[in-house]
Design a protein around this motif. Structure first.
Motif, PDB file in Angstrom:
ATOM      1  N   LEU A   3      -2.510   4.826  14.257  1.00 21.30           N
ATOM      2  CA  LEU A   3      -3.319   5.981  14.607  1.00 21.30           C
ATOM      3  C   LEU A   3      -3.658   6.705  13.320  1.00 21.30           C
ATOM      4  O   LEU A   3      -2.790   6.881  12.460  1.00 21.30           O
ATOM      5  CB  LEU A   3      -2.541   6.939  15.517  1.00 21.30           C
ATOM      6  CG  LEU A   3      -2.132   6.460  16.885  1.00 21.30           C
ATOM      7  CD1 LEU A   3      -1.290   7.528  17.584  1.00 21.30           C
ATOM      8  CD2 LEU A   3      -3.342   6.123  17.727  1.00 21.30           C
ATOM      9  N   TYR A   4      -4.897   7.140  13.195  1.00 21.66           N
ATOM     10  CA  TYR A   4      -5.316   7.914  12.035  1.00 21.66           C
ATOM     11  C   TYR A   4      -5.555   9.341  12.512  1.00 21.66           C
ATOM     12  O   TYR A   4      -6.263   9.569  13.496  1.00 21.66           O
ATOM     13  CB  TYR A   4      -6.558   7.303  11.398  1.00 21.66           C
ATOM     14  CG  TYR A   4      -6.258   5.935  10.841  1.00 21.66           C
ATOM     15  CD1 TYR A   4      -5.771   5.781   9.558  1.00 21.66           C
ATOM     16  CD2 TYR A   4      -6.409   4.799  11.630  1.00 21.66           C
ATOM     17  CE1 TYR A   4      -5.455   4.523   9.049  1.00 21.66           C
ATOM     18  CE2 TYR A   4      -6.099   3.532  11.137  1.00 21.66           C
ATOM     19  CZ  TYR A   4      -5.627   3.415   9.843  1.00 21.66           C
ATOM     20  OH  TYR A   4      -5.308   2.180   9.356  1.00 21.66           O
ATOM     21  N   ILE A   5      -4.927  10.287  11.802  1.00 18.60           N
ATOM     22  CA  ILE A   5      -4.888  11.667  12.267  1.00 18.60           C
ATOM     23  C   ILE A   5      -5.449  12.602  11.210  1.00 18.60           C
ATOM     24  O   ILE A   5      -4.941  12.665  10.085  1.00 18.60           O
ATOM     25  CB  ILE A   5      -3.441  12.057  12.643  1.00 18.60           C
ATOM     26  CG1 ILE A   5      -2.895  11.050  13.669  1.00 18.60           C
ATOM     27  CG2 ILE A   5      -3.386  13.482  13.162  1.00 18.60           C
ATOM     28  CD1 ILE A   5      -1.404  11.035  13.793  1.00 18.60           C
ATOM     29  N   LYS A   6      -6.476  13.331  11.580  1.00 19.19           N
ATOM     30  CA  LYS A   6      -7.127  14.269  10.667  1.00 19.19           C
ATOM     31  C   LYS A   6      -6.313  15.560  10.569  1.00 19.19           C
ATOM     32  O   LYS A   6      -5.714  16.004  11.537  1.00 19.19           O
ATOM     33  CB  LYS A   6      -8.536  14.590  11.181  1.00 19.19           C
ATOM     34  CG  LYS A   6      -9.345  15.454  10.242  1.00 19.19           C
ATOM     35  CD  LYS A   6     -10.759  15.604  10.725  1.00 19.19           C
ATOM     36  CE  LYS A   6     -11.549  16.403   9.698  1.00 19.19           C
ATOM     37  NZ  LYS A   6     -12.966  16.425  10.022  1.00 19.19           N
ATOM     38  N   ASN A   7      -6.299  16.149   9.383  1.00 23.81           N
ATOM     39  CA  ASN A   7      -5.636  17.421   9.066  1.00 23.81           C
ATOM     40  C   ASN A   7      -4.125  17.317   8.950  1.00 23.81           C
ATOM     41  O   ASN A   7      -3.431  18.329   8.937  1.00 23.81           O
ATOM     42  CB  ASN A   7      -6.001  18.529  10.065  1.00 23.81           C
ATOM     43  CG  ASN A   7      -7.467  18.849  10.049  1.00 23.81           C
ATOM     44  OD1 ASN A   7      -8.138  18.700   9.033  1.00 23.81           O
ATOM     45  ND2 ASN A   7      -7.993  19.254  11.184  1.00 23.81           N
ATOM     46  N   MET A   8      -3.609  16.135   8.842  1.00 27.49           N
ATOM     47  CA  MET A   8      -2.166  15.937   8.674  1.00 27.49           C
ATOM     48  C   MET A   8      -1.916  15.867   7.166  1.00 27.49           C
ATOM     49  O   MET A   8      -2.062  14.816   6.557  1.00 27.49           O
ATOM     50  CB  MET A   8      -1.773  14.630   9.364  1.00 27.49           C
ATOM     51  CG  MET A   8      -0.318  14.422   9.553  1.00 27.49           C
ATOM     52  SD  MET A   8      -0.108  12.927  10.546  1.00 27.49           S
ATOM     53  CE  MET A   8       1.506  12.480  10.040  1.00 27.49           C
ATOM     54  N   VAL A   9      -1.546  17.013   6.559  1.00 25.09           N
ATOM     55  CA  VAL A   9      -1.562  17.095   5.101  1.00 25.09           C
ATOM     56  C   VAL A   9      -0.239  17.478   4.443  1.00 25.09           C
ATOM     57  O   VAL A   9      -0.196  17.639   3.226  1.00 25.09           O
ATOM     58  CB  VAL A   9      -2.659  18.076   4.622  1.00 25.09           C
ATOM     59  CG1 VAL A   9      -4.034  17.589   5.002  1.00 25.09           C
ATOM     60  CG2 VAL A   9      -2.411  19.467   5.181  1.00 25.09           C
ATOM     61  N   GLY A  34      -1.564  11.530   7.529  1.00 24.77           N
ATOM     62  CA  GLY A  34      -2.781  11.020   8.146  1.00 24.77           C
ATOM     63  C   GLY A  34      -2.630   9.753   8.950  1.00 24.77           C
ATOM     64  O   GLY A  34      -3.625   9.229   9.454  1.00 24.77           O
ATOM     65  N   GLU A  35      -1.418   9.255   9.103  1.00 25.31           N
ATOM     66  CA  GLU A  35      -1.265   7.943   9.729  1.00 25.31           C
ATOM     67  C   GLU A  35       0.068   7.806  10.462  1.00 25.31           C
ATOM     68  O   GLU A  35       1.115   8.152   9.939  1.00 25.31           O
ATOM     69  CB  GLU A  35      -1.336   6.898   8.625  1.00 25.31           C
ATOM     70  CG  GLU A  35      -1.493   5.492   9.052  1.00 25.31           C
ATOM     71  CD  GLU A  35      -1.626   4.579   7.846  1.00 25.31           C
ATOM     72  OE1 GLU A  35      -0.714   3.775   7.620  1.00 25.31           O
ATOM     73  OE2 GLU A  35      -2.637   4.697   7.121  1.00 25.31           O
ATOM     74  N   THR A  56      -4.456  20.784  20.098  1.00 27.67           N
ATOM     75  CA  THR A  56      -3.880  22.121  20.241  1.00 27.67           C
ATOM     76  C   THR A  56      -3.229  22.574  18.938  1.00 27.67           C
ATOM     77  O   THR A  56      -3.244  23.756  18.605  1.00 27.67           O
ATOM     78  CB  THR A  56      -2.831  22.130  21.385  1.00 27.67           C
ATOM     79  OG1 THR A  56      -3.475  21.708  22.578  1.00 27.67           O
ATOM     80  CG2 THR A  56      -2.244  23.500  21.601  1.00 27.67           C
ATOM     81  N   LEU A  57      -2.680  21.620  18.203  1.00 26.70           N
ATOM     82  CA  LEU A  57      -2.006  21.930  16.937  1.00 26.70           C
ATOM     83  C   LEU A  57      -2.946  21.879  15.730  1.00 26.70           C
ATOM     84  O   LEU A  57      -2.514  22.060  14.594  1.00 26.70           O
ATOM     85  CB  LEU A  57      -0.847  20.950  16.715  1.00 26.70           C
ATOM     86  CG  LEU A  57       0.279  21.012  17.748  1.00 26.70           C
ATOM     87  CD1 LEU A  57       1.271  19.875  17.511  1.00 26.70           C
ATOM     88  CD2 LEU A  57       0.976  22.358  17.697  1.00 26.70           C
ATOM     89  N   GLY A  58      -4.226  21.583  15.953  1.00 28.40           N
ATOM     90  CA  GLY A  58      -5.194  21.534  14.851  1.00 28.40           C
ATOM     91  C   GLY A  58      -5.382  20.154  14.246  1.00 28.40           C
ATOM     92  O   GLY A  58      -5.992  20.017  13.190  1.00 28.40           O
ATOM     93  N   PHE A  59      -4.874  19.129  14.905  1.00 23.59           N
ATOM     94  CA  PHE A  59      -5.046  17.752  14.439  1.00 23.59           C
ATOM     95  C   PHE A  59      -6.103  17.068  15.294  1.00 23.59           C
ATOM     96  O   PHE A  59      -6.465  17.559  16.358  1.00 23.59           O
ATOM     97  CB  PHE A  59      -3.730  16.968  14.543  1.00 23.59           C
ATOM     98  CG  PHE A  59      -2.599  17.569  13.767  1.00 23.59           C
ATOM     99  CD1 PHE A  59      -2.613  17.577  12.387  1.00 23.59           C
ATOM    100  CD2 PHE A  59      -1.516  18.141  14.425  1.00 23.59           C
ATOM    101  CE1 PHE A  59      -1.567  18.141  11.668  1.00 23.59           C
ATOM    102  CE2 PHE A  59      -0.465  18.698  13.714  1.00 23.59           C
ATOM    103  CZ  PHE A  59      -0.492  18.699  12.338  1.00 23.59           C
ATOM    104  N   GLU A  60      -6.565  15.921  14.812  1.00 24.30           N
ATOM    105  CA  GLU A  60      -7.575  15.168  15.546  1.00 24.30           C
ATOM    106  C   GLU A  60      -7.345  13.679  15.331  1.00 24.30           C
ATOM    107  O   GLU A  60      -7.135  13.244  14.201  1.00 24.30           O
ATOM    108  CB  GLU A  60      -8.957  15.569  15.010  1.00 24.30           C
ATOM    109  CG  GLU A  60     -10.120  14.891  15.639  1.00 24.30           C
ATOM    110  CD  GLU A  60     -11.439  15.299  14.985  1.00 24.30           C
ATOM    111  OE1 GLU A  60     -12.377  14.489  15.051  1.00 24.30           O
ATOM    112  OE2 GLU A  60     -11.521  16.391  14.398  1.00 24.30           O
ATOM    113  N   LEU A  61      -7.371  12.915  16.416  1.00 19.80           N
ATOM    114  CA  LEU A  61      -7.293  11.461  16.285  1.00 19.80           C
ATOM    115  C   LEU A  61      -8.645  10.949  15.834  1.00 19.80           C
ATOM    116  O   LEU A  61      -9.683  11.370  16.362  1.00 19.80           O
ATOM    117  CB  LEU A  61      -6.923  10.808  17.629  1.00 19.80           C
ATOM    118  CG  LEU A  61      -5.479  10.926  18.078  1.00 19.80           C
ATOM    119  CD1 LEU A  61      -5.285  10.210  19.412  1.00 19.80           C
ATOM    120  CD2 LEU A  61      -4.523  10.361  17.054  1.00 19.80           C
TER     121      LEU A  61
END
Length: 186
Positions: A3-9, A34-35, A56-61
């Motif tokens: 899974l690739y996850i946006k805003n996971m920094v 991000g992954e 809800t937490l500000g992330f996006e798949l």
């Protein structure tokens, strides 16, 4: 399955994503910026529930290849600048091309078209954010910060810092400006 996850920094982002995966009883093999690598494919209802919880937490798949590539470039740069200082001395273009197994010029063009800025400018922006963080902590000298961020000298760091922030590092430090940008919004 990946899974690739946006805003996971950051590390806290990893913990938040891990928590959501565990709440849904989704088995995790590994997790990094991000992954997330899972031991199995997700059912449609699991994916929808995960998407909702992450949003809800500000992330996006991320589903499309371009978004995944752009997010991977950003996460590699964030990880390099904020968490792996000793690796900052490597060539950025080689580092990205090798990790993503793609030609750097293709990556650079894709990034510029999608983000409206160059990879190099994004890299500089991340380095300046890191310099601001280190200046606020007030534990290192400007020379040490320049060295840690792989600047050739203090003058080079100071010039880039002023160009990006409008302040010299010493003015930034004197004014006790704690105005920093969120990494995921750069």
């Amino acid at each position: 399955m990946k899974l690739y996850i946006k805003n996971m920094v950051c590390g806290r982002c990893e913990m938040a994503v891990k928590s959501e995966l565990e709440k849904l009883n989704i088995p995790i093999l590994s997790l990094k910026l991000g992954e997330a690598t899972l031991s199995r494919n997700l059912e449609t209802n699991e994916k929808l529930a995960l998407e909702k919880n992450l949003n809800t937490l500000g992330f996006e798949l991320l589903d499309d290849k371009i978004s995944k590539t752009i997010e991977r470039i950003k996460n590699l740069i964030i990880d390099l600048v904020h968490y792996q200082n000793e690796k900052l001395k490597i060539n950025l273009s080689t580092y990205l091309a090798e990790d993503l197994k793609q030609d750097y010029s293709s990556l650079s063009n894709l990034f510029s078209e999608t983000e409206g800025t160059t990879i190099e400018q994004y890299f500089i922006t991340q380095k300046i954010e890191r310099a601001k963080e280190l200046l606020i902590y007030n534990e290192l000298t400007l020379s040490q910060i320049a060295f840690d961020l792989n600047y050739s000298n203090v003058s080079h760091l100071s010039n880039q810092f002023k160009k990006v922030t409008g302040f010299t590092p010493s003015n930034f430090k004197k004014q006790k400006i704690v105005e920093r940008n969120q990494i995921d919004l750069l």
